[in-house]
Design a protein around this motif. Structure first.
Motif, PDB file in Angstrom:
ATOM      1  N   LEU A 111       0.995  -1.337  -0.119  1.00  0.00           N
ATOM      2  CA  LEU A 111      -0.143   0.046   0.102  1.00  0.00           C
ATOM      3  C   LEU A 111       0.786   1.241  -0.134  1.00  0.00           C
ATOM      4  CD1 LEU A 111      -2.623  -0.744   2.701  1.00  0.00           C
ATOM      5  CD2 LEU A 111      -3.158  -0.789   0.236  1.00  0.00           C
ATOM      6  N   ILE A 112       0.425   2.293  -0.958  1.00  0.00           N
ATOM      7  CA  ILE A 112       1.305   3.436  -0.883  1.00  0.00           C
ATOM      8  C   ILE A 112       0.356   4.403  -0.534  1.00  0.00           C
ATOM      9  CG2 ILE A 112       2.522   5.080  -2.463  1.00  0.00           C
ATOM     10  CD1 ILE A 112       3.789   2.743  -3.965  1.00  0.00           C
ATOM     11  N   HIS A 113       0.373   5.324   0.271  1.00  0.00           N
ATOM     12  CA  HIS A 113      -0.252   6.392   0.589  1.00  0.00           C
ATOM     13  C   HIS A 113       0.200   7.626   0.083  1.00  0.00           C
ATOM     14  CE1 HIS A 113      -0.559   4.580   5.077  1.00  0.00           C
ATOM     15  NE2 HIS A 113      -1.082   3.838   4.209  1.00  0.00           N
ATOM     16  N   VAL A 114      -0.765   8.146  -0.819  1.00  0.00           N
ATOM     17  CA  VAL A 114      -0.431   9.244  -1.889  1.00  0.00           C
ATOM     18  C   VAL A 114      -1.093  10.379  -1.357  1.00  0.00           C
ATOM     19  CG1 VAL A 114      -1.443  10.296  -3.972  1.00  0.00           C
ATOM     20  CG2 VAL A 114      -0.503   7.883  -4.118  1.00  0.00           C
ATOM     21  N   GLU A 115      -0.086  11.602  -1.417  1.00  0.00           N
ATOM     22  CA  GLU A 115      -0.480  12.862  -0.522  1.00  0.00           C
ATOM     23  C   GLU A 115      -0.720  13.954  -1.393  1.00  0.00           C
ATOM     24  OE1 GLU A 115       1.046  13.718   3.050  1.00  0.00           O
ATOM     25  OE2 GLU A 115       1.828  11.577   3.633  1.00  0.00           O
ATOM     26  N   ASP A 135      -1.613  -0.360  -5.679  1.00  0.00           N
ATOM     27  CA  ASP A 135      -2.800  -0.144  -4.666  1.00  0.00           C
ATOM     28  C   ASP A 135      -2.181   1.207  -3.953  1.00  0.00           C
ATOM     29  OD1 ASP A 135      -3.943  -2.231  -5.907  1.00  0.00           O
ATOM     30  OD2 ASP A 135      -3.570  -3.560  -4.048  1.00  0.00           O
ATOM     31  N   VAL A 136      -3.289   2.077  -3.841  1.00  0.00           N
ATOM     32  CA  VAL A 136      -3.318   3.257  -3.261  1.00  0.00           C
ATOM     33  C   VAL A 136      -4.139   3.360  -2.146  1.00  0.00           C
ATOM     34  CG1 VAL A 136      -3.287   5.756  -3.810  1.00  0.00           C
ATOM     35  CG2 VAL A 136      -2.010   4.331  -5.297  1.00  0.00           C
ATOM     36  N   LEU A 137      -3.878   4.244  -1.009  1.00  0.00           N
ATOM     37  CA  LEU A 137      -4.586   5.035  -0.208  1.00  0.00           C
ATOM     38  C   LEU A 137      -4.562   6.349  -0.299  1.00  0.00           C
ATOM     39  CD1 LEU A 137      -4.666   2.965   3.192  1.00  0.00           C
ATOM     40  CD2 LEU A 137      -5.840   2.691   1.196  1.00  0.00           C
ATOM     41  N   LEU A 138      -5.517   7.207  -0.624  1.00  0.00           N
ATOM     42  CA  LEU A 138      -5.374   8.578  -0.736  1.00  0.00           C
ATOM     43  C   LEU A 138      -5.344   9.114   0.884  1.00  0.00           C
ATOM     44  CD1 LEU A 138      -7.819   9.564  -3.273  1.00  0.00           C
ATOM     45  CD2 LEU A 138      -5.402   9.292  -3.630  1.00  0.00           C
ATOM     46  N   ARG A 139      -4.424   9.770   1.110  1.00  0.00           N
ATOM     47  CA  ARG A 139      -4.149  10.613   2.385  1.00  0.00           C
ATOM     48  C   ARG A 139      -5.183  11.858   2.476  1.00  0.00           C
ATOM     49  NH1 ARG A 139       0.897  11.882   6.647  1.00  0.00           N
ATOM     50  NH2 ARG A 139      -0.515  12.902   8.070  1.00  0.00           N
ATOM     51  N   ALA A 140      -6.166  11.839   3.275  1.00  0.00           N
ATOM     52  CA  ALA A 140      -6.964  12.980   3.487  1.00  0.00           C
ATOM     53  C   ALA A 140      -6.421  14.089   4.477  1.00  0.00           C
ATOM     54  CB  ALA A 140      -8.222  12.657   3.951  1.00  0.00           C
ATOM     55  N   ASN A 141      -6.340  15.392   4.142  1.00  0.00           N
ATOM     56  CA  ASN A 141      -6.339  16.262   5.272  1.00  0.00           C
ATOM     57  C   ASN A 141      -7.678  16.654   5.878  1.00  0.00           C
ATOM     58  OD1 ASN A 141      -5.941  18.470   7.075  1.00  0.00           O
ATOM     59  ND2 ASN A 141      -4.025  18.948   6.148  1.00  0.00           N
ATOM     60  N   PRO A 142      -8.069  16.065   6.749  1.00  0.00           N
ATOM     61  CA  PRO A 142      -9.872  16.390   6.834  1.00  0.00           C
ATOM     62  C   PRO A 142      -9.958  18.023   7.362  1.00  0.00           C
ATOM     63  CG  PRO A 142      -8.877  15.299   8.971  1.00  0.00           C
ATOM     64  CD  PRO A 142      -7.733  15.417   7.786  1.00  0.00           C
ATOM     65  N   ALA A 143     -11.317  18.295   7.485  1.00  0.00           N
ATOM     66  CA  ALA A 143     -11.680  19.575   8.032  1.00  0.00           C
ATOM     67  C   ALA A 143     -11.483  19.456   9.497  1.00  0.00           C
ATOM     68  CB  ALA A 143     -12.888  19.848   7.337  1.00  0.00           C
ATOM     69  N   TYR A 144     -11.155  18.641  10.203  1.00  0.00           N
ATOM     70  CA  TYR A 144     -11.317  18.406  11.684  1.00  0.00           C
ATOM     71  C   TYR A 144      -9.940  17.990  12.159  1.00  0.00           C
ATOM     72  CZ  TYR A 144     -12.117  13.430  10.219  1.00  0.00           C
ATOM     73  OH  TYR A 144     -12.050  12.244   9.627  1.00  0.00           O
ATOM     74  N   GLY A 145      -9.674  18.289  13.404  1.00  0.00           N
ATOM     75  CA  GLY A 145      -8.347  17.916  13.697  1.00  0.00           C
ATOM     76  C   GLY A 145      -8.309  16.675  15.055  1.00  0.00           C
ATOM     77  N   THR A 150      -0.776  16.776  20.570  1.00  0.00           N
ATOM     78  CA  THR A 150       0.517  17.415  20.796  1.00  0.00           C
ATOM     79  C   THR A 150       0.909  17.887  19.463  1.00  0.00           C
ATOM     80  OG1 THR A 150       1.141  15.930  22.439  1.00  0.00           O
ATOM     81  CG2 THR A 150       2.867  17.349  21.712  1.00  0.00           C
ATOM     82  N   LEU A 151       0.766  17.254  18.447  1.00  0.00           N
ATOM     83  CA  LEU A 151       0.848  17.615  17.140  1.00  0.00           C
ATOM     84  C   LEU A 151      -0.182  17.439  16.218  1.00  0.00           C
ATOM     85  CD1 LEU A 151       4.567  15.812  16.393  1.00  0.00           C
ATOM     86  CD2 LEU A 151       4.274  18.167  17.030  1.00  0.00           C
ATOM     87  N   GLN A 152      -0.512  18.562  15.347  1.00  0.00           N
ATOM     88  CA  GLN A 152      -1.663  18.416  14.520  1.00  0.00           C
ATOM     89  C   GLN A 152      -1.230  18.153  13.195  1.00  0.00           C
ATOM     90  OE1 GLN A 152      -4.737  18.176  15.566  1.00  0.00           O
ATOM     91  NE2 GLN A 152      -5.205  19.072  17.597  1.00  0.00           N
ATOM     92  N   MET A 153      -1.502  17.019  12.467  1.00  0.00           N
ATOM     93  CA  MET A 153      -1.389  16.884  11.115  1.00  0.00           C
ATOM     94  C   MET A 153      -2.489  16.955  10.205  1.00  0.00           C
ATOM     95  SD  MET A 153       0.483  14.609  12.933  1.00  0.00           S
ATOM     96  CE  MET A 153       2.076  14.007  13.234  1.00  0.00           C
ATOM     97  N   GLY A 154      -3.695  17.338  10.572  1.00  0.00           N
ATOM     98  CA  GLY A 154      -4.866  17.604   9.968  1.00  0.00           C
ATOM     99  C   GLY A 154      -5.612  18.577  10.559  1.00  0.00           C
ATOM    100  N   GLY A 155      -6.755  18.829  10.040  1.00  0.00           N
ATOM    101  CA  GLY A 155      -7.593  19.958  10.453  1.00  0.00           C
ATOM    102  C   GLY A 155      -7.278  21.314  10.258  1.00  0.00           C
ATOM    103  N   GLY A 156      -6.248  21.540   9.422  1.00  0.00           N
ATOM    104  CA  GLY A 156      -5.671  22.743   9.285  1.00  0.00           C
ATOM    105  C   GLY A 156      -4.484  22.723   8.014  1.00  0.00           C
ATOM    106  N   ALA A 157      -3.909  23.877   7.855  1.00  0.00           N
ATOM    107  CA  ALA A 157      -3.046  24.177   6.769  1.00  0.00           C
ATOM    108  C   ALA A 157      -1.654  23.451   6.954  1.00  0.00           C
ATOM    109  CB  ALA A 157      -2.848  25.421   6.240  1.00  0.00           C
ATOM    110  N   THR A 158      -1.607  22.186   6.606  1.00  0.00           N
ATOM    111  CA  THR A 158       0.180  21.784   6.994  1.00  0.00           C
ATOM    112  C   THR A 158       0.558  20.960   5.522  1.00  0.00           C
ATOM    113  OG1 THR A 158      -1.047  19.126   7.384  1.00  0.00           O
ATOM    114  CG2 THR A 158      -0.788  20.800   9.213  1.00  0.00           C
ATOM    115  N   GLN A 159       1.663  20.469   5.694  1.00  0.00           N
ATOM    116  CA  GLN A 159       2.149  19.625   4.302  1.00  0.00           C
ATOM    117  C   GLN A 159       1.374  18.471   4.185  1.00  0.00           C
ATOM    118  OE1 GLN A 159       3.619  20.049   7.131  1.00  0.00           O
ATOM    119  NE2 GLN A 159       5.670  19.071   7.265  1.00  0.00           N
ATOM    120  N   PHE A 160       0.716  17.619   5.103  1.00  0.00           N
ATOM    121  CA  PHE A 160       0.200  16.675   5.004  1.00  0.00           C
ATOM    122  C   PHE A 160      -0.982  16.504   4.335  1.00  0.00           C
ATOM    123  CE2 PHE A 160       2.932  17.017   8.827  1.00  0.00           C
ATOM    124  CZ  PHE A 160       3.844  16.101   8.618  1.00  0.00           C
TER     125      PHE A 160
END
Length: 397
Positions: A111-115, A135-145, A150-160
């Motif tokens: 599985l490759i997580h595509v960003e 085979d791919v999983l799409l990595r989502a940056n959701p509207a929620y965090g 301690t570290l936020q990867m989603g729910g806002g403007a990040t590189q993820f």
């Protein structure tokens, strides 16, 4: 880790050099992982996030007890393949070069997580050159965090990941790419979640997002990778994430919302933190401006986690009654002490102003919960001090 391993190691040394070592209890690691895996619902898989501790003995110890490995570079792929040629691998990370994608396919990454859209297009081109379909999983940056993370990867403007609002367009584009097959979603919103109910609510939101993309935009939902992010409370080590409560709630949630989807967890710190201990000897003890400082043989160049996360790392004092010198031995009793390393920077601190009953030069400090993000995130060669000894105990299947 049982500190009797540390005392045996110290007693068995044949040198008077100050103690400085990492010890890893691989039997404890296997036992913990087995228990974590057994508590999960049957449709779930537990992958180990290699970034937490990528040592070959650790990876070998986890074979057969973890369901697979999550990696974030081609170097980590090679480390995993160095211990097993077939164990499942999921490949994440926001920056993947063509060479890494080519290597991942060549070495059987499942599985490759595509960003990003570009990363998806590049993977399609790489797979076409190799005559493969990835085979791919799409990595989502959701509207929620993740509340309290301690570290936020989603729910806002990040590189993820891919902005949740753009996922329908990316899904549509993926259907024009014959050498990639989107088989699910990857959502990793944050790190160091400590509350089981909060984390369960987060998984519920991940499932709702995946089902919405399936129902409205045709996402094939064979896999849902819900990331890791389950934490360790270094300030209060007796406070544990209630894994059993979480798994019980998760089983009920999955029966109701996602009975046929394979759910993947990719935990690192939560699996391996407790198996390691960093031990450093006190080589000086002094009072400056009415505060006590203990200087250790070691420091953040070996164990960067405390300064990185800005916490006082838990420790125990291991007394050492041996004293070779004819002059008095420095000692502090019933006072707060700051534990520092040997580097020429005031940021080389592992615990600040922590009360001790008694501490002497020559005593050893055992920093527990050091099996993850300790040695592996540290700047080992800054000032060219010697590396610590690294000892692996047990670990055979």
């Amino acid at each position: 880790m049982d500190l009797t391993h540390v005392t045996r190691y110290i007693a068995g040394r044949d040198t008077r050099e100050p103690v400085c070592a990492y010890l890893y209890d691989l039997d404890d690691l296997r036992l913990r992982t087995t228990r974590l895996r057994a508590a999960l619902p049957e449709q779930c898989a537990l992958y180990y996030a290699v970034k937490a501790n990528s040592d070959a003995p650790v990876l070998r110890a986890l074979l057969g007890v973890a369901d697979g490995f999550e990696v974030a570079s081609f170097g980590e792929i090679e480390r995993v393949r160095g211990v097993d040629a077939e164990v499942p691998i999921a490949f994440g990370g926001p920056g993947k070069t063509d060479a890494e994608l080519e290597g991942a396919l060549r070495l059987g990454v499942g599985l490759i997580h595509v960003e990003s859209t570009l990363q998806l297009s590049r993977l399609d081109a790489v797979a076409r050159r190799q005559g493969r379909c990835a085979d791919v999983l799409l990595r989502a940056n959701p509207a929620y965090g993740l509340p309290g993370a301690t570290l936020q990867m989603g729910g806002g403007a990040t590189q993820f990941g891919i902005d949740e609002a753009l996922l329908p367009d990316v899904l549509a584009q993926s259907r024009t790419m014959p050498n990639v097959r989107v088989v699910g979603l990857h959502v990793h919103a944050g790190s160091n979640s400590l509350d089981a109910d909060t984390h369960l609510a987060l998984i519920d939101r991940h499932i709702a997002l995946a089902k919405r993309l399936r129902d409205l935009h045709g996402l094939t939902l064979e896999w849902l990778n819900v990331g890791g992010g389950i934490g360790i409370d270094y300030q209060n080590p007796e406070r544990h994430f209630d894994w059993d409560r979480f798994c019980h709630g998760l089983a009920a949630l999955l029966r109701e919302t996602a009975p046929s989807t394979r759910i993947v967890f990719e935990c690192g710190r939560f699996i391996s933190a407790g198996c390691g201990c960093y031990v450093a000897e006190v080589i000086d003890l002094k009072r400056n401006h009415d505060k006590w400082f203990a200087v250790l043989r070691g420091g953040t160049h070996h164990f960067r986690l405390p300064v990185s996360w800005q916490h006082n790392h838990p420790f125990q004092v291991l007394p050492n009654d041996h004293w070779d010198y004819p002059f008095p031995r420095p000692v502090v009793e019933r006072q707060p002490v700051t534990l520092c390393g040997e580097l020429c920077t005031p940021k080389d601190v592992l615990a600040r102003e922590v009360p001790v009953d008694r501490l002497r030069v020559g005593d050893r400090i055992a920093f527990t919960m050091a099996g993850a993000y300790g040695w592996h995130i540290s700047h080992h060669d800054f000032l060219s001090h010697p590396h610590p000894e690294r000892v692996f105990i047990g670990g055979q299947p």
